[in-house]
Design an enzyme around this catalytic site. Structure first.
Site, short mmCIF file in Angstrom:
data_model
loop_
_atom_site.label_atom_id
_atom_site.label_comp_id
_atom_site.label_asym_id
_atom_site.label_seq_id
_atom_site.Cartn_x
_atom_site.Cartn_y
_atom_site.Cartn_z
N SER A 139 -5.87 -17.16 6.62
CA SER A 139 -4.72 -17.44 5.92
C SER A 139 -5.08 -18.29 4.64
CB SER A 139 -3.92 -18.27 6.91
OG SER A 139 -2.73 -19.06 6.08
N SER A 140 -4.31 -18.17 3.65
CA SER A 140 -4.43 -18.80 2.43
C SER A 140 -3.67 -20.33 2.56
CB SER A 140 -3.81 -18.10 1.30
OG SER A 140 -2.39 -17.82 1.40
N ASN A 191 -8.13 33.40 -2.60
CA ASN A 191 -7.54 33.22 -1.55
C ASN A 191 -8.37 33.21 -0.21
OD1 ASN A 191 -5.09 33.32 -2.91
ND2 ASN A 191 -4.88 35.40 -2.47
#
Length: 467
Positions: A323-324, A147
């Site tokens: 972009s493809s 703790n």
């Protein structure tokens, strides 16, 4: 019971027999944690700075326990060496408890304790798992509890991780400032509510970005300082029960010597054990940083839109194909990533806020998810800001022609003409330009009121700041 670690060793105190690998430095408590609480598939050993912070706490504790007569010289020396080795990353492979384990950190603490105890056993020519010379609980964990040591390690790690991240924010501010100087003479159309508003200089836009980013760094530095206050020494709930007299002062003195940082005990140890509000504040600043930079990134996406159908006032570095299927398309991928980081860090902040609220009574047992999310936010920002600066901001170019054309073809320059021509006359010319689909500058010249150059000069003068 003591567990002898040999081939096919087993233990059956709780939920049946478990087998501990012969060469493992961890023990049965670790293995129970792995079997019962693996949810994220991300072991604590993957968070290097967190494990280092844990090792530093155990190192300071070993020295303090020696100071108060709990550890003998041999135990202290062996534990200190084991802690140094763990801090250096030698045993990350044995830190196998899942980061999101649900034991409130106990499994993590015992993973550290067992590895250090077994390594100390080796150094003292003992057998791993026997714990006759160094025991995980009686020696490694002495004067501590999960703790107080877990949240202390959380803070020490976050404090360390924030330093290089804040350096990246400062570097980004400097980059924006350089662009402010580079673009200082370029007229720019200021927009409000996505509509034409007033003339300004493009450099002023980037100067605003620089000012914001420098302020973000300053606020992060301020909240980082709050992480130097630790709960270490509070043991289980803040009473300090289990830590002998003199231990607390010694552990902080040793921690300062080891780390070179003046970590301090909390003014109220019960507060320190009960609450995670410091992490909420750190997370809030990280979220503010992420979303503020995300706003700048969104601006850049808009200003670089096009190149023919958009604003095209800025040209961002083309880092990869966009972009493809659409040849030649280039997307603002780096700013888009920065925007996404804002989304992710905001989500982390919500999680941390909920965990802060969910703590109960004397401790907050949701510390593991807070640690996991705060470190994730810091890492996302550090990496994202560096890429944003290196692959976007440093290489931005401005189109002087597009910037000036958009301004001079708009009615935004009308404000700059009011001091010379008067509000009523300028308003009439704006209405005429709009009705006849003309450029306001053309109306000025048609009525022989101002030449093009005079109108541009007045527009430039209007952008000057009153200092």
């Amino acid at each position: 019971m003591a567990i002898t670690q040999v081939d096919q060793r087993s233990e059956s105190d709780y939920l049946g027999t478990v087998q501990i690998p012969h060469d493992a430095l961890y023990g049965v408590n670790t293995l129970r944690g792995v079997e019962n609480l693996t949810v994220s598939q991300r072991p604590i050993g993957s968070e290097r700075e967190f494990i280092r912070a844990f090792a530093l706490c155990k190192w300071a504790a070993a020295l303090a326990n020696h100071d108060v007569g709990i550890l003998d010289d041999a135990q202290k020396d062996a534990l200190v060496r084991a802690c140094k080795e763990l801090a250096d990353g030698q045993y990350d492979a044995f830190m196998v408890v899942d980061f999101l384990e649900g034991s409130g950190g106990t499994s993590t603490n015992m993973n550290v304790n067992e590895v250090l105890a077994n390594r100390a056993q080796q150094l003292l020519n003992g057998k791993t798992g026997v714990y006759d010379r160094v025991h995980p609980n009686d020696h490694v964990n002495r004067s501590q509890s999960t703790n107080d040591v877990y949240p202390a390690a959380m803070k020490i790690a976050a404090y360390a991780l924030l330093a290089p991240m804040i350096e990246e924010v400062h570097a980004l501010a400097a980059s924006f400032q350089r662009k402010a100087g580079e673009f200082g003479a370029i007229l720019h159309l200021g927009r409000t509510c996505m509509q034409d508003a007033q003339p300004m200089m493009l450099g002023q836009l980037f100067g605003g970005y620089a000012s914001l980013t420098a302020r973000l760094a300053s606020e992060l530095e301020s909240v980082r300082a709050s992480l130097r206050v630790l709960p270490l020494g509070g043991t289980a709930i803040g009473t300090g029960f289990g830590a002998p007299k003199g231990y607390k002062a010694r552990v902080y003195a040793h921690l300062a010597d080891i780390t070179g940082t003046d970590f301090q005990p909390a003014a109220d140890p019960f507060d320190a054990m009960q609450n995670l509000d410091t992490f909420s504040r750190v997370s809030a600043e990280l979220r503010t940083c992420a979303t503020s930079l995300g706003k700048i990134a969104s601006d850049l996406i808009l200003l670089s839109s096009g190149p023919n159908g958009g604003l095209a006032e800025l040209e961002l570095p083309a880092v990869q194909a966009g972009s493809s299927i659409m040849p030649g398309k280039v997307n603002p991928v780096v700013p888009m990533a920065m925007v996404q980081i804002g989304f992710a860090v905001t989500g982390n902040d919500v999680c941390i806020a909920q965990a802060n609220q969910a703590g109960q009574l004397e401790i907050n047992h949701f510390e593991p998810v807070v640690a996991d999310r705060i470190y994730d936010s810091i890492r996302l920002l550090r990496n994202g800001i560096r890429l944003f600066r290196e692959k976007c901001i440093d290489g931005i170019r401005a189109s002087t022609s597009s910037n000036e054309r958009h301004l001079l073809q708009s009615t935004a320059i009308a404000t700059a003409l009011v001091p010379t021509l008067g509000y009523a006359k300028v308003s009439a010319m704006v209405r005429q330009a709009t009705a006849q689909n003309m450029n306001l500058l053309d109306v000025l010249q048609e009525q022989n009121l101002l030449t093009y150059d005079q109108a541009v000069a007045l527009t430039r003068d209007a952008t000057a700041l009153d200092t």
